[in-house]
Write a protein that holds these residues in place. Structure first.
Motif, PDB file in Angstrom:
ATOM      1  N   PHE A   1      37.651 -96.168  95.738  1.00 34.14           N
ATOM      2  CA  PHE A   1      36.548 -95.869  96.650  1.00 34.14           C
ATOM      3  C   PHE A   1      35.352 -95.206  95.978  1.00 34.14           C
ATOM      4  O   PHE A   1      34.341 -94.976  96.620  1.00 34.14           O
ATOM      5  CB  PHE A   1      37.065 -95.059  97.840  1.00 34.14           C
ATOM      6  CG  PHE A   1      38.006 -95.880  98.685  1.00 34.14           C
ATOM      7  CD1 PHE A   1      37.500 -96.818  99.565  1.00 34.14           C
ATOM      8  CD2 PHE A   1      39.378 -95.764  98.549  1.00 34.14           C
ATOM      9  CE1 PHE A   1      38.347 -97.601 100.324  1.00 34.14           C
ATOM     10  CE2 PHE A   1      40.235 -96.548  99.302  1.00 34.14           C
ATOM     11  CZ  PHE A   1      39.721 -97.478 100.190  1.00 34.14           C
TER      12      PHE A   1
ATOM     13  N   THR B   1      34.106 -96.742  93.351  1.00 34.06           N
ATOM     14  CA  THR B   1      33.417 -97.909  92.792  1.00 34.06           C
ATOM     15  C   THR B   1      32.450 -98.479  93.840  1.00 34.06           C
ATOM     16  O   THR B   1      32.669 -98.308  95.034  1.00 34.06           O
ATOM     17  CB  THR B   1      34.414 -99.023  92.397  1.00 34.06           C
ATOM     18  OG1 THR B   1      35.052 -99.512  93.578  1.00 34.06           O
ATOM     19  CG2 THR B   1      35.459 -98.516  91.426  1.00 34.06           C
ATOM     20  N   PRO B   2      31.387 -99.134  93.392  1.00 36.73           N
ATOM     21  CA  PRO B   2      30.431 -99.678  94.362  1.00 36.73           C
ATOM     22  C   PRO B   2      30.947-100.947  95.041  1.00 36.73           C
ATOM     23  O   PRO B   2      30.370-102.025  94.901  1.00 36.73           O
ATOM     24  CB  PRO B   2      29.166 -99.941  93.524  1.00 36.73           C
ATOM     25  CG  PRO B   2      29.628-100.046  92.133  1.00 36.73           C
ATOM     26  CD  PRO B   2      30.922 -99.309  92.011  1.00 36.73           C
ATOM     27  N   ASN B   3      32.054-100.835  95.745  1.00 35.40           N
ATOM     28  CA  ASN B   3      32.609-101.966  96.491  1.00 35.40           C
ATOM     29  C   ASN B   3      32.859-101.517  97.923  1.00 35.40           C
ATOM     30  O   ASN B   3      33.418-100.444  98.142  1.00 35.40           O
ATOM     31  CB  ASN B   3      33.943-102.410  95.881  1.00 35.40           C
ATOM     32  CG  ASN B   3      33.750-103.123  94.562  1.00 35.40           C
ATOM     33  OD1 ASN B   3      33.096-104.156  94.490  1.00 35.40           O
ATOM     34  ND2 ASN B   3      34.287-102.540  93.506  1.00 35.40           N
TER      35      ASN B   3
ATOM     36  N   LEU C   1      36.882 -94.027 107.128  1.00 33.50           N
ATOM     37  CA  LEU C   1      37.832 -93.543 106.118  1.00 33.50           C
ATOM     38  C   LEU C   1      37.269 -92.397 105.278  1.00 33.50           C
ATOM     39  O   LEU C   1      36.176 -92.485 104.752  1.00 33.50           O
ATOM     40  CB  LEU C   1      38.245 -94.692 105.191  1.00 33.50           C
ATOM     41  CG  LEU C   1      39.275 -94.334 104.122  1.00 33.50           C
ATOM     42  CD1 LEU C   1      40.619 -94.001 104.746  1.00 33.50           C
ATOM     43  CD2 LEU C   1      39.428 -95.455 103.118  1.00 33.50           C
ATOM     44  N   SER C   2      38.028 -91.318 105.183  1.00 31.79           N
ATOM     45  CA  SER C   2      37.749 -90.250 104.226  1.00 31.79           C
ATOM     46  C   SER C   2      38.973 -90.126 103.333  1.00 31.79           C
ATOM     47  O   SER C   2      40.079 -89.957 103.834  1.00 31.79           O
ATOM     48  CB  SER C   2      37.507 -88.927 104.948  1.00 31.79           C
ATOM     49  OG  SER C   2      36.266 -88.953 105.607  1.00 31.79           O
ATOM     50  N   VAL C   3      38.769 -90.246 102.024  1.00 33.49           N
ATOM     51  CA  VAL C   3      39.932 -90.149 101.131  1.00 33.49           C
ATOM     52  C   VAL C   3      39.942 -88.806 100.416  1.00 33.49           C
ATOM     53  O   VAL C   3      38.972 -88.094 100.438  1.00 33.49           O
ATOM     54  CB  VAL C   3      39.969 -91.304 100.095  1.00 33.49           C
ATOM     55  CG1 VAL C   3      40.190 -92.616 100.787  1.00 33.49           C
ATOM     56  CG2 VAL C   3      38.738 -91.316  99.240  1.00 33.49           C
TER      57      VAL C   3
ATOM     58  N   LYS D   1      31.166 -81.091 107.845  1.00 33.84           N
ATOM     59  CA  LYS D   1      32.445 -81.794 107.861  1.00 33.84           C
ATOM     60  C   LYS D   1      33.495 -80.886 108.477  1.00 33.84           C
ATOM     61  O   LYS D   1      33.752 -79.795 107.984  1.00 33.84           O
ATOM     62  CB  LYS D   1      32.873 -82.206 106.450  1.00 33.84           C
ATOM     63  CG  LYS D   1      34.223 -82.917 106.405  1.00 33.84           C
ATOM     64  CD  LYS D   1      34.177 -84.254 107.100  1.00 33.84           C
ATOM     65  CE  LYS D   1      35.560 -84.863 107.266  1.00 33.84           C
ATOM     66  NZ  LYS D   1      35.517 -86.176 107.927  1.00 33.84           N
TER      67      LYS D   1
ATOM     68  N   VAL E   1      40.728 -81.089 110.906  1.00 34.77           N
ATOM     69  CA  VAL E   1      41.489 -80.542 112.028  1.00 34.77           C
ATOM     70  C   VAL E   1      41.663 -79.032 111.820  1.00 34.77           C
ATOM     71  O   VAL E   1      42.265 -78.598 110.855  1.00 34.77           O
ATOM     72  CB  VAL E   1      42.860 -81.247 112.149  1.00 34.77           C
ATOM     73  CG1 VAL E   1      43.622 -80.691 113.340  1.00 34.77           C
ATOM     74  CG2 VAL E   1      42.661 -82.742 112.300  1.00 34.77           C
TER      75      VAL E   1
ATOM     76  N   LYS F   1      32.274 -84.773  97.630  1.00 36.35           N
ATOM     77  CA  LYS F   1      32.882 -86.026  98.069  1.00 36.35           C
ATOM     78  C   LYS F   1      32.028 -86.717  99.125  1.00 36.35           C
ATOM     79  O   LYS F   1      32.031 -87.944  99.225  1.00 36.35           O
ATOM     80  CB  LYS F   1      34.287 -85.762  98.619  1.00 36.35           C
ATOM     81  CG  LYS F   1      35.313 -85.506  97.537  1.00 36.35           C
ATOM     82  CD  LYS F   1      36.684 -85.460  98.166  1.00 36.35           C
ATOM     83  CE  LYS F   1      37.759 -85.143  97.159  1.00 36.35           C
ATOM     84  NZ  LYS F   1      39.049 -84.966  97.844  1.00 36.35           N
TER      85      LYS F   1
ATOM     86  N   THR G   1      29.403 -88.591  97.272  1.00 42.41           N
ATOM     87  CA  THR G   1      29.951 -89.816  96.677  1.00 42.41           C
ATOM     88  C   THR G   1      30.287 -90.856  97.739  1.00 42.41           C
ATOM     89  O   THR G   1      30.459 -92.031  97.425  1.00 42.41           O
ATOM     90  CB  THR G   1      31.232 -89.480  95.878  1.00 42.41           C
ATOM     91  OG1 THR G   1      31.041 -88.239  95.225  1.00 42.41           O
ATOM     92  CG2 THR G   1      31.528 -90.540  94.849  1.00 42.41           C
TER      93      THR G   1
ATOM     94  N   LEU H   1      33.053 -90.568  99.555  1.00 39.96           N
ATOM     95  CA  LEU H   1      34.517 -90.605  99.687  1.00 39.96           C
ATOM     96  C   LEU H   1      34.946 -89.976 101.003  1.00 39.96           C
ATOM     97  O   LEU H   1      35.984 -90.302 101.554  1.00 39.96           O
ATOM     98  CB  LEU H   1      35.181 -89.872  98.518  1.00 39.96           C
ATOM     99  CG  LEU H   1      35.057 -90.532  97.147  1.00 39.96           C
ATOM    100  CD1 LEU H   1      35.611 -89.623  96.067  1.00 39.96           C
ATOM    101  CD2 LEU H   1      35.781 -91.860  97.131  1.00 39.96           C
ATOM    102  N   ILE H   2      34.130 -89.041 101.481  1.00 36.54           N
ATOM    103  CA  ILE H   2      34.413 -88.407 102.774  1.00 36.54           C
ATOM    104  C   ILE H   2      33.229 -88.670 103.689  1.00 36.54           C
ATOM    105  O   ILE H   2      32.074 -88.527 103.276  1.00 36.54           O
ATOM    106  CB  ILE H   2      34.647 -86.885 102.606  1.00 36.54           C
ATOM    107  CG1 ILE H   2      35.990 -86.631 101.919  1.00 36.54           C
ATOM    108  CG2 ILE H   2      34.594 -86.174 103.949  1.00 36.54           C
ATOM    109  CD1 ILE H   2      36.340 -85.169 101.770  1.00 36.54           C
ATOM    110  N   LYS H   3      33.527 -89.094 104.906  1.00 37.83           N
ATOM    111  CA  LYS H   3      32.460 -89.345 105.882  1.00 37.83           C
ATOM    112  C   LYS H   3      32.165 -88.039 106.617  1.00 37.83           C
ATOM    113  O   LYS H   3      33.081 -87.383 107.112  1.00 37.83           O
ATOM    114  CB  LYS H   3      32.902 -90.417 106.884  1.00 37.83           C
ATOM    115  CG  LYS H   3      33.438 -91.701 106.252  1.00 37.83           C
ATOM    116  CD  LYS H   3      32.320 -92.640 105.840  1.00 37.83           C
ATOM    117  CE  LYS H   3      32.814 -94.016 105.436  1.00 37.83           C
ATOM    118  NZ  LYS H   3      33.842 -94.077 104.393  1.00 37.83           N
TER     119      LYS H   3
ATOM    120  N   ILE I   1      27.386 -97.714  99.680  1.00 37.53           N
ATOM    121  CA  ILE I   1      27.992 -98.427  98.561  1.00 37.53           C
ATOM    122  C   ILE I   1      27.023 -98.538  97.375  1.00 37.53           C
ATOM    123  O   ILE I   1      27.406 -98.245  96.234  1.00 37.53           O
ATOM    124  CB  ILE I   1      28.496 -99.822  98.994  1.00 37.53           C
ATOM    125  CG1 ILE I   1      29.429 -99.715 100.216  1.00 37.53           C
ATOM    126  CG2 ILE I   1      29.189-100.535  97.844  1.00 37.53           C
ATOM    127  CD1 ILE I   1      30.650 -98.862 100.023  1.00 37.53           C
TER     128      ILE I   1
END
Lengths: 246, 119, 235
Positions: free
Chosen positions: A81, A83-85, A244-246, C9, C12, C45, C48, C50-52, C67
């Motif tokens: 995640f 990567t720019p995809n 999604l949040s990873v 952010k 919970v 994050k 980046t 990775l986290i919304k 992206i």
């Protein structure tokens, strides 16, 4: 996209190699049994080959679900995640890799089964009464020919892929909308079965008589399963992209 | 290099380079490292190293040749001036510490003469 | 330019980042400072993608991050995140496959300096080696924004010098580095500004030289002042 597929293959090659080695060993046992006229070896070879085919396809499918789960819920998720995809590509690579694997492996086992069947037929020819009984039994269900065998396999594989797509959806649901909620695991499993049962119910209500043990019926069934599979894929990727949040 | 926590970092580097010019570690007219090299050498921000050269140039300790880089001053009078200034600062610091201990000027001079350490 | 606009952010039962707004410019190295759990990682994050975020958004050069911005924003996570089967060479290959701004040559130079062998398996690396590898592979990109989360954690003094050197070498007028750390003193001379995050909120952005010039205090002094006497020495 090709790079993503390449790495998905890299993640699964070991389990496929193991499957191939087991199959090769069992095939050798089968051939020894057949040409050495050793009934025990023939029985073991046939039985376990048949089991490996079913379990093998299932294992490939389940393994891809486990991989997706790891790629969403462990630190390794960053590898994908960051990567720019977008998620359509990331999930698409997984779907293509898994779909192709299931099809290729499934059809490989079907072909191997057909080949071994022919070998048995040639070897025992008229002699084996048991084989005649089996053939007579199968004749009751439908015309047992190689094309019907393949179309039946196609229908089974398409339905297996739909199950995998549903499982992908359930895994993503668990990692996104249900993340941190009570009974997360239970709900996602429930959702999986609910979708499976619902789609099965809809298929039964369709105004077609889908007799899977003939070529047309098998291929139509396979074609029908493509629709919910594709729908599941797009819903899943959309959720990943937006929630999604990873 | 260790930086004290009160004065701006760029001034501390400026003083370190001036000291090197005065004591001859950096030769008269010698080419100085690029801004980035300076930043790496002193572990400072590249913006700080740009400011270091700006300040050194303002004080006349170095000059820029267009497209060639920065060079230490070639003017011996300038170096002499820096030497005096820096010695003065060091002396003031020394005297302040000595005074705090209640030692007078004559005693201090004797102590310097008798001091056995390296000169 | 990177803009954080009222970004929040909530997890919970916990608000990890609370309404942080700030503008960060190219040509600077920023320290992102705050105690553990103050929200530094979550903020990075979100930059980046990775986290919304729960609310608010991050703008990169005038557009919301997404992206495409990942092509120019390089993120280095605190935790090891490489696949178990990878060797150090595989890690480089992976970055080369996915990031156009990755330079294999730069990667090998950095590996050499950090004394890492390309044949080593990532799962067998010590924590110090892993930390160096993460820095090397991230800094081998020619990204416009580098987000380094705790790059100095778990590595020795020599390796820290290497990391700081790599950071200085990479800094350019058209990029920015954001380095999070507990080690305030280590970063003080290298960064030009420091962002303080306290209890998920922005507690101030300070220019290091201005602090010294105007208030006569170091970054570490300011850190102690903002976060309370007991926290300053944490590392």
């Amino acid at each position: 996209m090709l790079n993503l597929i390449k790495y998905e293959m890299r993640k699964t090659w070991k389990i496929k190699a193991i499957l191939l080695v087991i199959t090769a060993v069992l095939q050798v046992v089968f051939l020894i049994g057949l040409y050495g006229e050793n009934e025990t070896a023939l029985g073991i070879g046939t039985g376990f080959l048949f089991m490996t085919a079913i379990v093998g396809v299932a294992v490939i499918g389940i393994y891809s679900i486990i991989l997706l789960r790891n790629d969403l819920n462990t630190k390794q998720s960053y590898m994908l995640f960051m990567t720019p995809n977008n998620s359509y590509k990331i999930l698409g690579a997984k779907a293509i890799e898994c779909g192709l694997s299931v099809w290729i492996i499934g059809l490989f086992f079907t072909a191997l089964g057909a080949l071994d069947g022919i070998l048995v037929l040639e070897k025992f020819n008229e002699l084996d009464s048991l084989f005649k009984i089996i053939k007579a039994m199968l004749a009751d269900i439908g015309e047992f020919t190689t094309p019907t065998l393949f179309s039946y396999a196609a229908a089974m594989l398409a339905s297996a892929l739909f199950s995998i797509a549903t499982a992908f959806f359930a895994v993503v649901l668990s990692a996104t909308l249900l993340n941190g909620k009570k009974y997360n695991g239970f709900i996602s499993v429930f959702v999986f079965f609910a979708i499976q049962i619902l789609v099965g119910y809809i298929f039964n209500k369709l105004p077609f008589d889908l007799d899977m043990v003939n070529v047309a019926g098998g291929l139509t069934t396979a074609g029908f399963y493509v629709i919910p599979t594709v729908i599941m894929f797009f819903i899943t990727a959309w959720i990943m992209d937006n929630k999604l949040s990873v | 290099m260790l930086y004290d926590s009160k004065t701006p970092i760029y001034l501390q580097v400026v003083n370190a380079i001036k000291a090197d010019i005065v004591n001859g570690k950096i030769q008269c007219g010698e080419k100085l490292p690029s801004g980035r090299e300076l930043a790496i050498k002193y572990t400072i921000n590249p913006n700080t190293s740009a400011r270091v050269y700006q300040e050194l140039e303002n004080q006349g300790a170095c000059f820029t040749r267009r497209g060639m880089g920065t060079y230490a001053t070639e003017d011996p009078m300038m170096i002499e001036k820096f030497k005096k200034e820096m010695a003065e600062t060091a002396l003031e610091e020394f005297l302040r510490s000595i005074k705090e201990l209640g030692i007078n000027k004559e005693e201090a001079i004797d102590m310097i003469k008798e001091h056995q350490g390296d000169w | 330019m990177l803009e954080s606009i009222e970004i929040t952010k909530k997890f919970v039962g916990k608000t990890a980042v609370d309404n942080i707004s700030m503008k960060l410019e190219s040509g600077h190295i920023y320290a992102l400072l705050g105690p553990n759990g103050s929200g530094k990682t979550t903020w990075m994050k979100m930059v980046t993608g990775l986290i919304k975020p729960t609310s608010g958004y991050i703008m990169y050069n005038g557009a919301p991050i997404g992206i495409p911005s990942r092509r120019e924003i390089a993120y280095m996570a605190t935790e090891p995140y490489f696949y178990d089967w990878m060797t150090i060479a595989d890690v480089g290959k992976y970055y080369q496959d996915f990031f156009e701004d990755f330079s294999m040559e730069k990667y090998h130079t950095l590996l050499g300096r950090m004394e890492l062998d390309t044949k080593m398996k990532t799962k067998n690396l010590s924590s110090g080696m892993m930390a160096k590898l993460k820095v090397a592979v991230t800094m081998a990109r020619n990204a416009k924004v580098f987000l380094l989360d705790e790059p100095l954690n778990g590595i020795d003094l020599i390796a820290r010098d290497e990391v700081m050197q790599a950071a200085i070498e990479n800094a350019a007028p058209d990029n920015m580095l954001i380095i999070s750390s507990h080690l305030v003193e280590e970063l003080e001379s290298v960064v030009d500004s420091a962002i303080f995050i306290k209890d998920a909120k922005l507690a101030g952005i300070y220019n290091i030289e201005e602090l010294r010039q105007n208030e006569g205090v170091s970054l570490a002094d300011k850190y102690r002042e903002v976060f309370g006497h007991a926290v300053g020495g944490e590392n």
